[in-house]
Write a protein that holds these residues in place. Structure first.
Motif, PDB file in Angstrom:
ATOM      1  N   PHE A  19       0.833  -1.208   0.000  1.00  0.00           N
ATOM      2  CA  PHE A  19       0.000   0.000   0.000  1.00  0.00           C
ATOM      3  C   PHE A  19       0.870   1.262   0.000  1.00  0.00           C
ATOM      4  O   PHE A  19       0.528   2.255  -0.639  1.00  0.00           O
ATOM      5  CB  PHE A  19      -0.924   0.000   1.222  1.00  0.00           C
ATOM      6  CG  PHE A  19      -1.897  -1.143   1.248  1.00  0.00           C
ATOM      7  CD1 PHE A  19      -3.057  -1.104   0.498  1.00  0.00           C
ATOM      8  CD2 PHE A  19      -1.641  -2.277   2.011  1.00  0.00           C
ATOM      9  CE1 PHE A  19      -3.952  -2.157   0.518  1.00  0.00           C
ATOM     10  CE2 PHE A  19      -2.524  -3.333   2.036  1.00  0.00           C
ATOM     11  CZ  PHE A  19      -3.684  -3.286   1.282  1.00  0.00           C
ATOM     12  N   THR A 134      -6.537   4.465  -0.641  1.00  0.00           N
ATOM     13  CA  THR A 134      -5.518   3.415  -0.551  1.00  0.00           C
ATOM     14  C   THR A 134      -4.930   3.374   0.858  1.00  0.00           C
ATOM     15  O   THR A 134      -4.661   2.300   1.402  1.00  0.00           O
ATOM     16  CB  THR A 134      -4.408   3.648  -1.581  1.00  0.00           C
ATOM     17  OG1 THR A 134      -4.977   3.734  -2.892  1.00  0.00           O
ATOM     18  CG2 THR A 134      -3.399   2.507  -1.561  1.00  0.00           C
ATOM     19  N   THR A 174       0.207   3.720   6.580  1.00  0.00           N
ATOM     20  CA  THR A 174      -0.519   3.904   5.327  1.00  0.00           C
ATOM     21  C   THR A 174      -1.509   5.064   5.414  1.00  0.00           C
ATOM     22  O   THR A 174      -1.698   5.799   4.445  1.00  0.00           O
ATOM     23  CB  THR A 174      -1.274   2.620   4.936  1.00  0.00           C
ATOM     24  OG1 THR A 174      -2.124   2.213   6.021  1.00  0.00           O
ATOM     25  CG2 THR A 174      -0.306   1.499   4.624  1.00  0.00           C
TER      26      THR A 174
END
Length: 218
Positions: A19, A134, A174
């Motif tokens: 990711f 994402t 992330t």
């Protein structure tokens, strides 16, 4: 310390590294578009509209359309001079004034310029949203790892703690990286869009004044 740990999130040994690299790819594409659009909008297409049109109107009012055409030719890579040039050439070619012909020439030039001004800008908003989503996917993935580690009976307490820490780290890394890409991209998108709309508004305003001036002097 933070930068070192954050950099480790890109290593293949880290949970959620896929990711991180996907977000980095979106960020690289967004940066390329931002640089290209900044150059095209702020350098290549931008002109001091009031100053330029004041000189053009002065020349047209004095009946010196050929000199006005020469002035536009020098800056025809920019949006406003390019479209003004179309209208002046049509007016100079016509022995008898044809308002509709001049208007059509200006409209054709405008329709040619505006898509180039707006080209690729909308991708920035999309890339910012996808980078955020994402990051959210990475967050969910990290939480799944964490909950799986806590609920597993086949994993020792020591390994549970390690997997829990890895899952939370993946979730946080992330998330923050997605936002680090999305926020500047959205800011650039807003700025570029505003500058583009300003150029288009200047086109509408000054071209109407120019056509009225030409038709009033011929």
């Amino acid at each position: 310390m933070f930068l070192a740990q954050f950099g480790n999130a890109f290593k293949t040994s880290s949970e959620g590294y896929v990711f991180m690299w996907i977000i980095a790819l979106f960020g690289a594409v967004a940066l390329a578009i931002i640089i290209e659009r900044f150059y095209f909008i702020l350098v290549r297409s931008n002109v001091n509209a009031d100053k330029f049109m004041a000189e053009i109107r002065k020349l047209v009012a004095g009946g010196n359309i050929e000199r006005a055409i020469e002035l536009c030719e020098k800056g025809k890579q920019k949006a406003l001079p390019f479209v003004v040039l179309r209208g002046l050439k049509r007016a100079n070619e016509s022995e008898q004034l044809d308002f509709r012909a001049i208007q059509n020439a200006v409209d054709e030039g405008t329709l040619e310029v505006i898509p180039k001004l707006k080209e690729r800008t909308s991708y920035l908003a999309m890339l910012a949203n996808v980078a955020t989503l994402t990051g959210l996917m990475g967050t969910i993935y990290g939480l799944i790892i964490s909950f799986a580690a806590v609920g597993s009976d086949a994993v020792s307490e020591e390994d549970k703690s390690r997997l829990l820490a890895q899952g939370i780290a993946a979730a946080m890394n992330t998330t923050i990286f997605g936002l680090m890409v999305a926020i500047p991209t959205l800011m650039a998108y807003t700025y570029i869009s505003n500058r583009t709309n300003k150029i288009i508004d200047e086109l509408d305003e000054h071209l109407v004044k120019l056509i009225n001036l030409i038709t009033g002097n011929r």
